[in-house]
Design a protein around this motif. Structure first.
Motif, PDB file in Angstrom:
ATOM      1  N   ALA A 336     -22.025  20.138  -4.464  1.00 21.23           N
ATOM      2  CA  ALA A 336     -22.969  19.419  -5.601  1.00 21.23           C
ATOM      3  C   ALA A 336     -22.668  19.854  -6.896  1.00 21.23           C
ATOM      4  O   ALA A 336     -22.734  19.237  -8.078  1.00 21.23           O
ATOM      5  CB  ALA A 336     -24.164  20.584  -5.709  1.00 21.23           C
ATOM      6  N   VAL A 337     -21.695  20.702  -7.919  1.00 21.00           N
ATOM      7  CA  VAL A 337     -21.005  20.733  -8.790  1.00 21.00           C
ATOM      8  C   VAL A 337     -20.360  19.518  -9.061  1.00 21.00           C
ATOM      9  O   VAL A 337     -20.053  19.104 -10.133  1.00 21.00           O
ATOM     10  CB  VAL A 337     -20.207  22.237  -9.038  1.00 21.00           C
ATOM     11  CG1 VAL A 337     -19.047  22.122  -9.827  1.00 21.00           C
ATOM     12  CG2 VAL A 337     -20.883  23.400  -8.922  1.00 21.00           C
ATOM     13  N   ALA A 338     -19.171  18.763  -8.139  1.00 20.53           N
ATOM     14  CA  ALA A 338     -19.221  16.963  -8.423  1.00 20.53           C
ATOM     15  C   ALA A 338     -19.556  16.404  -8.813  1.00 20.53           C
ATOM     16  O   ALA A 338     -19.421  15.394  -9.348  1.00 20.53           O
ATOM     17  CB  ALA A 338     -17.754  17.223  -6.815  1.00 20.53           C
ATOM     18  N   ASN A 339     -20.580  16.039  -8.118  1.00 22.81           N
ATOM     19  CA  ASN A 339     -21.669  14.825  -7.972  1.00 22.81           C
ATOM     20  C   ASN A 339     -22.359  15.353  -9.470  1.00 22.81           C
ATOM     21  O   ASN A 339     -22.407  14.377 -10.082  1.00 22.81           O
ATOM     22  CB  ASN A 339     -22.849  15.256  -7.059  1.00 22.81           C
ATOM     23  CG  ASN A 339     -22.486  14.959  -5.491  1.00 22.81           C
ATOM     24  OD1 ASN A 339     -21.286  14.668  -5.019  1.00 22.81           O
ATOM     25  ND2 ASN A 339     -22.521  15.629  -4.874  1.00 22.81           N
ATOM     26  N   TYR A 340     -22.330  16.650  -9.905  1.00 26.47           N
ATOM     27  CA  TYR A 340     -23.465  16.656 -10.718  1.00 26.47           C
ATOM     28  C   TYR A 340     -22.542  16.469 -12.167  1.00 26.47           C
ATOM     29  O   TYR A 340     -23.381  15.673 -13.013  1.00 26.47           O
ATOM     30  CB  TYR A 340     -23.696  18.158 -10.696  1.00 26.47           C
ATOM     31  CG  TYR A 340     -24.682  18.371 -12.407  1.00 26.47           C
ATOM     32  CD1 TYR A 340     -25.871  18.504 -12.559  1.00 26.47           C
ATOM     33  CD2 TYR A 340     -23.786  19.103 -13.326  1.00 26.47           C
ATOM     34  CE1 TYR A 340     -26.996  18.765 -13.510  1.00 26.47           C
ATOM     35  CE2 TYR A 340     -24.811  19.437 -14.764  1.00 26.47           C
ATOM     36  CZ  TYR A 340     -26.251  19.259 -14.307  1.00 26.47           C
ATOM     37  OH  TYR A 340     -26.977  19.523 -15.870  1.00 26.47           O
ATOM     38  N   ILE A 341     -21.307  16.986 -11.999  1.00 23.04           N
ATOM     39  CA  ILE A 341     -20.803  16.026 -13.130  1.00 23.04           C
ATOM     40  C   ILE A 341     -19.486  15.146 -13.866  1.00 23.04           C
ATOM     41  O   ILE A 341     -19.897  14.022 -14.302  1.00 23.04           O
ATOM     42  CB  ILE A 341     -19.297  17.313 -13.151  1.00 23.04           C
ATOM     43  CG1 ILE A 341     -19.479  18.873 -13.666  1.00 23.04           C
ATOM     44  CG2 ILE A 341     -18.386  16.244 -14.283  1.00 23.04           C
ATOM     45  CD1 ILE A 341     -18.047  19.540 -13.285  1.00 23.04           C
ATOM     46  N   ALA A 342     -19.982  14.250 -12.046  1.00 24.50           N
ATOM     47  CA  ALA A 342     -19.747  12.774 -12.106  1.00 24.50           C
ATOM     48  C   ALA A 342     -20.295  11.956 -12.597  1.00 24.50           C
ATOM     49  O   ALA A 342     -20.746  11.098 -12.853  1.00 24.50           O
ATOM     50  CB  ALA A 342     -19.557  11.958 -10.480  1.00 24.50           C
ATOM     51  N   LYS A 343     -22.122  12.686 -12.110  1.00 23.98           N
ATOM     52  CA  LYS A 343     -23.361  12.197 -12.408  1.00 23.98           C
ATOM     53  C   LYS A 343     -23.181  11.467 -14.834  1.00 23.98           C
ATOM     54  O   LYS A 343     -23.547  10.580 -14.602  1.00 23.98           O
ATOM     55  CB  LYS A 343     -24.046  12.815 -12.675  1.00 23.98           C
ATOM     56  CG  LYS A 343     -25.796  12.302 -12.492  1.00 23.98           C
ATOM     57  CD  LYS A 343     -26.925  12.777 -12.769  1.00 23.98           C
ATOM     58  CE  LYS A 343     -26.935  13.973 -13.181  1.00 23.98           C
ATOM     59  NZ  LYS A 343     -28.318  14.765 -12.993  1.00 23.98           N
ATOM     60  N   TYR A 344     -22.720  12.774 -14.819  1.00 18.37           N
ATOM     61  CA  TYR A 344     -22.837  12.736 -16.523  1.00 18.37           C
ATOM     62  C   TYR A 344     -21.216  12.063 -16.909  1.00 18.37           C
ATOM     63  O   TYR A 344     -21.694  11.838 -17.781  1.00 18.37           O
ATOM     64  CB  TYR A 344     -23.007  14.108 -17.121  1.00 18.37           C
ATOM     65  CG  TYR A 344     -24.096  14.162 -17.068  1.00 18.37           C
ATOM     66  CD1 TYR A 344     -25.216  14.144 -17.987  1.00 18.37           C
ATOM     67  CD2 TYR A 344     -24.226  15.404 -16.058  1.00 18.37           C
ATOM     68  CE1 TYR A 344     -27.081  14.737 -17.551  1.00 18.37           C
ATOM     69  CE2 TYR A 344     -25.789  15.934 -16.012  1.00 18.37           C
ATOM     70  CZ  TYR A 344     -27.205  15.863 -16.380  1.00 18.37           C
ATOM     71  OH  TYR A 344     -28.311  15.930 -16.033  1.00 18.37           O
ATOM     72  N   ALA A 345     -20.235  11.665 -15.803  1.00 18.24           N
ATOM     73  CA  ALA A 345     -19.296  11.064 -16.400  1.00 18.24           C
ATOM     74  C   ALA A 345     -19.257   9.869 -16.928  1.00 18.24           C
ATOM     75  O   ALA A 345     -18.633   9.195 -17.820  1.00 18.24           O
ATOM     76  CB  ALA A 345     -18.308  11.427 -15.709  1.00 18.24           C
ATOM     77  N   THR A 346     -20.299   9.049 -16.286  1.00 15.08           N
ATOM     78  CA  THR A 346     -20.510   7.695 -16.741  1.00 15.08           C
ATOM     79  C   THR A 346     -22.243   7.551 -18.060  1.00 15.08           C
ATOM     80  O   THR A 346     -22.302   6.019 -17.418  1.00 15.08           O
ATOM     81  CB  THR A 346     -21.101   6.917 -15.372  1.00 15.08           C
ATOM     82  OG1 THR A 346     -21.818   7.147 -14.788  1.00 15.08           O
ATOM     83  CG2 THR A 346     -19.623   6.846 -15.011  1.00 15.08           C
TER      84      THR A 346
END
Length: 485
Positions: A336-346
């Motif tokens: 969940a944390v990885a998906n959350y951070i990757a979402k805002y990376a773009t």
């Protein structure tokens, strides 16, 4: 698109189906498909001309490997001309609004980068999942009352309720109360209730110095962690190292805040080992809260006194356990944390009307058709960059980004795998798909860089597909599919 007269249709046209499919179209479609595959359906690929040559280090013989043109000699004049098309390479833009296809690749790489530092993989051992780890959110302070969406559990609360009539108005005579229960798509979210009360200078300067505040935070964090552990800073540095990965996100009010994964490792030159048992995730969360409150920076304004900047009081630091429950009711695990951070990376500024390119002239600001709040932030950034103000050229260079010019995803060196390693692994995978028996040099031998030197020469030929080509149309369709339109 009108078909050429010399081409014969390969099938009768069904009623209302549009232009007739031709034999030339059928033959060229695989070429269009290969062109799109090579760019990953990039919306704005880079066109390059060039060649690749191989040199035998033993004999000095040179042989061509690839070139984008074919040389033809004209019999009448004896002149040699080059005929060919440029090669398209993906733009690699991380912003979803600029290129959905390339941003998806960047998002997947960011997810693997974050997840590898939480659960292992990509060269990181799985034992890293046992290390103390915290998911932290560092926000900006308040620069004035704004419309916000307040939620308690599943109940949406009024935005800014005021029971006392004397407190309903600001010094400028405006009512700063708001009983509305805002929905998520309300365009008023993040807009100030009184533009004259809102400190635009401080908001822009916070964006400008957000990276400096983070660097000071990483300096203060080991000191507070050592104080809580009851040891000296020297002893702490001898026992452990702090690793992190963070992303920057724009809030609705146009100010950035940071989401970070912070992990503790033992002090080792190689490998990933857990720190001593006294360093727990709860201890790290307490140190993060203290370090965030201690960060201060005095930013110059040029015309007046310096403005003291720091992170806001809302510091959220939650340990990442195996089965914890976040405030949203979803498990706060590594995925969940990885998906959350990757979402805002773009992500970037999603405000309609803000330019994607840098502003070059004050007249460009006057022509902006964006909300008045964000237009004032752009104007403030431009004015603060003047010579009689801060004389900081970065404020004008990044005025279209509301003053923020930092990277949207950064990490410490030993947190996990790097973007470069992921890209090299992807390139090697594609090379193995194309050459399952191994790549060979022009002389038929297995390619060995110790025997053959490969030289590439490329020149820029433009950006984007050639206008009105089927490949360009297919790229636009792929971009729409990536956006979910």
């Amino acid at each position: 698109m009108t078909p050429r007269g010399a081409a014969a249709p390969i099938a009768p046209e069904p009623p209302g189906s549009g232009p007739v499919a031709t034999a030339d179209d059928a033959i060229s479609f695989p070429a269009w498909e290969r062109e799109l595959t090579s760019t990953g359906t990039c919306s704005h690929p880079i066109r390059v001309h060039g060649r690749i040559d191989a040199i035998d280090l033993a004999t000095g013989e040179t042989a061509p490997v690839f070139k984008t043109w074919t040389e033809i000699t004209i019999p009448q004049t004896g002149d040699t001309v080059r005929i060919g098309e440029p090669v398209h390479v993906p733009c690699g833009n991380r912003r979803e609004t600029a290129c959905p296809s390339c941003s998806q690749v960047y998002k997947r790489d960011a997810r693997q980068l974050v997840r590898a530092g939480l659960t292992g993989g990509k060269g990181v051992p799985e034992s890293v999942a046992t290390h103390p780890c915290v998911f932290a959110t560092l926000t900006a302070p308040s620069f004035g009352p704004v419309h916000s969406r307040r939620v308690r559990g599943k109940t949406v609360l009024p935005c800014r309720p005021r029971r006392d009539g004397k407190d309903r108005r600001c010094p400028h005579g405006r009512d700063i109360s708001c009983p509305t229960r805002h929905v998520e798509a309300d365009p008023r979210l993040g807009r100030p209730l009184c533009c004259d009360c809102y400190d635009y200078q401080a908001a822009v300067l916070f964006n400008r110095h957000a990276g400096d505040l983070w660097r000071r935070f990483t300096t203060y964090l080991p000191r507070h962690l050592a104080r809580l552990a009851g040891i000296t800073g020297k002893q702490l540095r001898a026992e452990l190292r702090i690793r992190f990965v963070k992303v920057a996100e724009y809030q609705a009010r146009g100010v950035v805040h940071y989401h970070a994964v912070i992990r503790l490792d033992a002090n080792a030159k190689t490998g990933y080992y857990p720190p001593p048992a006294r360093y727990s995730a709860a201890l790290l969360a307490d140190a993060i809260a203290l370090a965030a409150k201690a960060v201060r920076l005095d930013a110059p304004t040029g015309r007046g006194p310096r403005i003291r900047l720091g992170f806001g009081r809302q510091v959220d630091a939650r340990p990442i356990w195996r089965d914890p429950v976040a405030a949203s009711g979803q498990p706060l695990d590594a995925g969940a944390v990885a998906n959350y951070i990757a979402k805002y990376a773009t992500k970037s500024t999603s405000v309609p009307g803000l330019p994607a390119a840098r502003i070059r002239h004050p007249g460009d600001i006057a022509a902006l058709r964006c909300p008045a709040h964000h237009k004032r932030m752009v104007t403030s950034a431009w004015d603060l960059g003047a010579r009689d103000a801060t004389a900081d050229p970065r404020l004008r260079l990044w005025s279209h980004m509301l003053g923020y010019g930092g990277h949207f995803l950064t990490k410490s060196r030993r947190y996990s795998v790097t973007f470069g390693q992921l890209r090299r692994a992807r390139a090697e995978h594609r090379r193995l798909e194309r050459y399952p028996d191994g790549e060979r040099d022009p002389w038929g031998r297995p390619l060995d860089e110790r025997v053959v030197l490969v030289l590439a020469h490329w020149t820029y030929a433009g950006t984007g597909y050639r206008p009105r080509t089927p490949a360009a149309e297919l790229a636009l369709v792929s971009a729409d599919m990536a956006r979910g339109d």
